[in-house]
Design a protein around this motif. Structure first.
Motif, PDB file in Angstrom:
ATOM      1  N   UNK A  78       0.834  -1.209   0.000  1.00  0.00           N
ATOM      2  CA  UNK A  78       0.000   0.000   0.000  1.00  0.00           C
ATOM      3  C   UNK A  78       0.871   1.263   0.000  1.00  0.00           C
ATOM      4  N   UNK A  84      -9.454  -4.975 -14.597  1.00  0.00           N
ATOM      5  CA  UNK A  84      -9.644  -3.574 -14.210  1.00  0.00           C
ATOM      6  C   UNK A  84      -8.294  -2.916 -13.886  1.00  0.00           C
ATOM      7  N   UNK A  85      -7.439  -3.691 -13.193  1.00  0.00           N
ATOM      8  CA  UNK A  85      -6.151  -3.129 -12.757  1.00  0.00           C
ATOM      9  C   UNK A  85      -5.195  -2.891 -13.917  1.00  0.00           C
ATOM     10  N   UNK A 116      -6.692  -6.512  -4.769  1.00  0.00           N
ATOM     11  CA  UNK A 116      -6.710  -7.169  -3.463  1.00  0.00           C
ATOM     12  C   UNK A 116      -7.167  -8.621  -3.615  1.00  0.00           C
ATOM     13  N   UNK A 163       1.896   1.914  -3.433  1.00  0.00           N
ATOM     14  CA  UNK A 163       0.773   2.436  -4.227  1.00  0.00           C
ATOM     15  C   UNK A 163       0.410   3.863  -3.838  1.00  0.00           C
ATOM     16  N   UNK A 210      -3.514  -2.196  -9.032  1.00  0.00           N
ATOM     17  CA  UNK A 210      -3.606  -2.764  -7.682  1.00  0.00           C
ATOM     18  C   UNK A 210      -4.799  -3.708  -7.646  1.00  0.00           C
ATOM     19  N   UNK A 235      -0.887   4.655  -0.864  1.00  0.00           N
ATOM     20  CA  UNK A 235      -2.073   4.620  -0.004  1.00  0.00           C
ATOM     21  C   UNK A 235      -1.734   4.811   1.475  1.00  0.00           C
ATOM     22  N   UNK A 242      -0.073   2.883 -11.075  1.00  0.00           N
ATOM     23  CA  UNK A 242       0.241   1.504 -10.707  1.00  0.00           C
ATOM     24  C   UNK A 242      -1.077   0.724 -10.600  1.00  0.00           C
ATOM     25  N   UNK A 245      -9.727 -10.440  -2.470  1.00  0.00           N
ATOM     26  CA  UNK A 245     -11.094 -10.888  -2.725  1.00  0.00           C
ATOM     27  C   UNK A 245     -11.759 -10.156  -3.889  1.00  0.00           C
ATOM     28  N   UNK A 295     -11.284   2.388 -14.179  1.00  0.00           N
ATOM     29  CA  UNK A 295     -10.022   3.138 -14.192  1.00  0.00           C
ATOM     30  C   UNK A 295      -9.943   4.068 -15.388  1.00  0.00           C
ATOM     31  N   UNK A 347     -12.730  -7.413  -4.763  1.00  0.00           N
ATOM     32  CA  UNK A 347     -13.224  -6.079  -4.395  1.00  0.00           C
ATOM     33  C   UNK A 347     -13.776  -5.324  -5.609  1.00  0.00           C
ATOM     34  N   UNK A 348     -14.874  -5.832  -6.119  1.00  0.00           N
ATOM     35  CA  UNK A 348     -15.534  -5.151  -7.236  1.00  0.00           C
ATOM     36  C   UNK A 348     -16.635  -4.257  -6.687  1.00  0.00           C
ATOM     37  N   UNK A 349     -17.063  -3.317  -7.517  1.00  0.00           N
ATOM     38  CA  UNK A 349     -18.131  -2.403  -7.099  1.00  0.00           C
ATOM     39  C   UNK A 349     -19.471  -3.001  -7.518  1.00  0.00           C
TER      40      UNK A 349
END
Lengths: 386, 288
Positions: free
Chosen positions: A48, A148-149, A82, A51, A80, A53, A78, A84, A100, A86-88
């Motif tokens: 993080x 997505x990343x 995670x 990145x 990133x 964060x 960059x 699980x 993005x 982590x989608x919206x």
């Protein structure tokens, strides 16, 4: 010759009561760097911080030679992901993948749409584009998250335990996908995990983290056979970790002697020590031997034999691919044999056997305190080529 | 025929032999006293609420339509709606940033600040009204008058009192809404290229939407029924600061029971509507 993509120098990050410190490494453009460590070792804090964060208390992070230490995350470019996915959930899969691009005002760009279509096709998620992320499996979510990343072509992809929430079959498929992404996209990947098998399968280099510091840096196979510290040895599952002391004989040769003094290993050479330096006499040391490097045979050891001793088989455990044999003889030793070898020996629990280890398979580390990251064998282990 | 008789006789014998022993079902039934007593509490509670609402309907149904046509009622209804909606929106404007900061930030004195913000919940509304009257009257009254923003004994006072009482509910609800969002979803959005402000608009608010709407509903409900603080700060003036609650109080005090009952029924309908909205938003949030 690949260029230096990411350079981290003396990085220091405070996260509540936790302190990440003395982080120094360089990452080449085509590297697959794995950050390995137990829970709470600072892996995710490090990722993080790279990145943007987390607030950086000290040190420097450079990307392509440009100092990005205090750049906000949106200016670092960059990728990133995670563990699980982590989608919206309030967006469709398509909107998630394009999120993005939307942030950078490129969601309607025909080139970006084409890239998205190619990406989802190659990742096997093109049929999911109009679905809601709520109904996706763990593997599908992770693929969407990866798409997505990398959609906006980041130079470095940061992955926080991307495989840990997946079942074994999906995990294997995802490993293949990550390898493909690494080679096809030509980007550097930093992959955080606590699983050493992932490191062996994917990594071109590994950093072992412990309590906010780098414990060891090296090639995964190098770390597997030659861990530099007791922590590294235990964490990667080194089967035999034996404490002892270094002694010099009458002819000036160095030997590793067990703590109880009745079993000697050696003679030691520079290659026996992780740092590549000969240890001093009477210095405490730790002997590390892989289970597969201990030879198990019938019979008593010859009187003059070195690196050879007598033991009794205490326990035998059958695994899917091999047999683990625990032998008691001047300590408890674990050896590992194939089914075929074990069957040929015709041994069982309670039988007396002879154990031996080749001098070149003896690996010793310092028996005192903590080992510095700067003195790690990534610099000293020139002789091991895989 | 003989065979049939023989079969019947055998069947009867078998039935006599193998049929389970007839026992008293009441004896074999195990009584769960805990479930029974808890169930009884629910039955009594449901009966009480039904009687309460039923009583209001029975006594309030009289000349309901005449009350609806009454100008005082129309004023009170419209006045209550605009003041409570304004107060709710103001509460939301305060509570969204406050709830977000309390959810996401750690700072010294946070627990003390949270306690201070919760004070209107535990303070008797009359005391809140007195405190507001002192602050906006003797303390800040002159300044407010200079800017033509008098609050005491005015419609503005109604909005301020409702907002003051309802805001802590909104802050609590929104804090919980933001607590329920995984901060990593916001972090991912930052790495994708959104600035902190855009992450709040594009990620945080859409994710918290259901909880925020249910929190707003409860905040509105609280503002709608506010009486004590309003009465002290804005006064009880017919057709000027007359909310529905004030209308009930005024008409009960002069003996117009029929008017008070009808207004109470309207408020009951509003409460039921708001509760339904709250449940709808809560369930939609759970299904996400």
């Amino acid at each position: 010759m690949s260029r230096v993509l990411l350079e981290v120098a003396d990085l220091r990050v405070k996260a509540g009561g936790f302190l990440l410190r003395d982080i120094n490494f360089e990452m080449m453009g085509d590297e697959y760097l794995v950050i390995l460590g137990p829970t709470g070792s600072g892996k995710t804090v490090l990722l993080e911080s790279l990145a943007g964060l987390r607030d950086i208390a000290g040190g420097r992070v450079c990307l392509n030679g440009k100092d990005i230490t205090h750049e906000p995350p949106e200016n670092r470019y960059l990728g990133f992901a995670y563990q699980d996915g982590l989608l919206y959930n309030f967006l469709s899969v398509r909107e998630n993948v394009l999120f993005g691009a939307r942030a950078r005002g490129m969601a309607g760009d025909p080139g970006v749409i084409r890239r998205m279509e190619q990406l989802v096709e190659s990742m096997g998620i093109s049929h999911l584009l109009d679905r809601s992320p709520k109904n996706l499996s763990g593997g599908e979510r992770q693929r969407v998250s990866l798409a997505r990343a990398i959609l906006t072509r980041p130079e470095v992809l940061l992955l926080d335990e991307p495989l840990s929430a997946l079942d074994p079959q999906t995990r294997h498929a995802m490993q293949l996908l990550l390898k493909e992404i690494h080679s096809a996209e030509g980007l550097g990947i930093i992959h955080v995990t606590h699983d050493f098998s992932e490191t062996l399968q994917l990594g071109t280099r590994v950093i072992i983290m412990n309590n906010g510091r780098m414990e060891q840096v090296g090639h995964p196979k190098e770390v597997f056979f030659y861990p530099a510290t007791e922590f590294s040895a235990k964490f990667i599952g080194m089967e035999n970790i034996i404490r002892g002391i270094i002694r010099k004989d009458n002819q000036g040769q160095l030997w590793f002697v067990l703590e109880n003094g009745d079993l000697n290993f050696g003679p030691l050479s520079e290659g026996s020590f992780g740092t590549g330096q000969l240890p001093q006499t009477d210095e405490p040391a730790i002997l590390l031997v892989r289970a597969g490097n201990i030879r198990l045979e019938h019979g008593d050891p010859p009187v003059t034999a070195v690196n050879c001793w007598e033991a009794v088989i205490r326990n035998v455990f059958f695994d899917r691919t091999h047999v683990d044999v625990y032998c008691d003889g001047k300590g408890l030793w674990r050896t590992s044999l194939s089914f075929f070898e074990w069957e040929n020996l015709g041994l069982g629990e309670g039988d007396r056997v002879r154990l031996s280890v080749r001098p070149q398979d003896i690996h010793l580390i310092s028996g005192e305190g903590h080992c510095d990251a700067e003195a790690m064998p990534s610099k000293g282990f020139k002789k091991y080529v895989f | 025929m003989k065979d049939l008789q023989c079969l019947q006789s055998t069947a009867l014998k078998q039935n006599r032999v193998f049929a389970p022993a007839q026992t008293n079902p009441l004896k074999s039934m195990k009584i769960n006293w805990l479930q029974l007593s808890f169930g009884l509490v629910f039955v009594v509670l449901t009966g009480f609420m039904a009687a309460l609402i039923g009583g209001l309907f029975v006594y309030g149904k009289g000349d309901f339509l005449a009350v609806l046509r009454n100008p005082e009622f129309r004023f009170a209804l419209l006045f209550t709606l605009w003041t409570s909606v304004t107060a709710t929106l103001l509460a939301a404007l305060i509570a969204i940033p406050a709830g977000y900061v309390l959810s996401r930030q750690r700072f010294p004195g946070k627990a003390l600040i949270e306690t201070l913000m919760d004070i209107p919940i535990v303070l008797p509304p009359l005391v809140s009204g007195v405190a507001l009257l002192i602050l906006l009257g003797p303390v800040l009254g002159e300044v407010l008058t200079r800017f033509s923003l008098d609050v005491v004994f005015s419609a503005r006072g109604v909005v301020v009192a409702q907002c003051f009482i309802a805001t802590p509910f909104a802050i609590r609800a929104f804090k919980q809404a933001f607590d329920s969002i995984d901060p990593r979803l916001e972090k991912v959005a930052r790495t994708l290229g959104f600035s902190q402000g855009m992450v709040f608009l594009k990620v945080t608010l859409p994710l918290a939407k259901g909880c925020i709407l249910s929190g707003l509903t409860m905040t509105w409900a609280r503002a709608l029924g506010e009486f004590g603080a309003t009465a002290i700060l804005a006064g009880i003036t017919r057709m000027k600061t007359e909310t529905l609650s004030v209308a009930i109080f005024l008409n009960m005090s002069i003996g117009d029971i029929q008017f008070a009952m009808s207004v109470s029924m309207i408020m009951l309908f509003l409460a039921l509507l708001l509760m339904s909205l709250f449940k709808f938003f809560t369930s939609s949030e759970v299904s996400q």
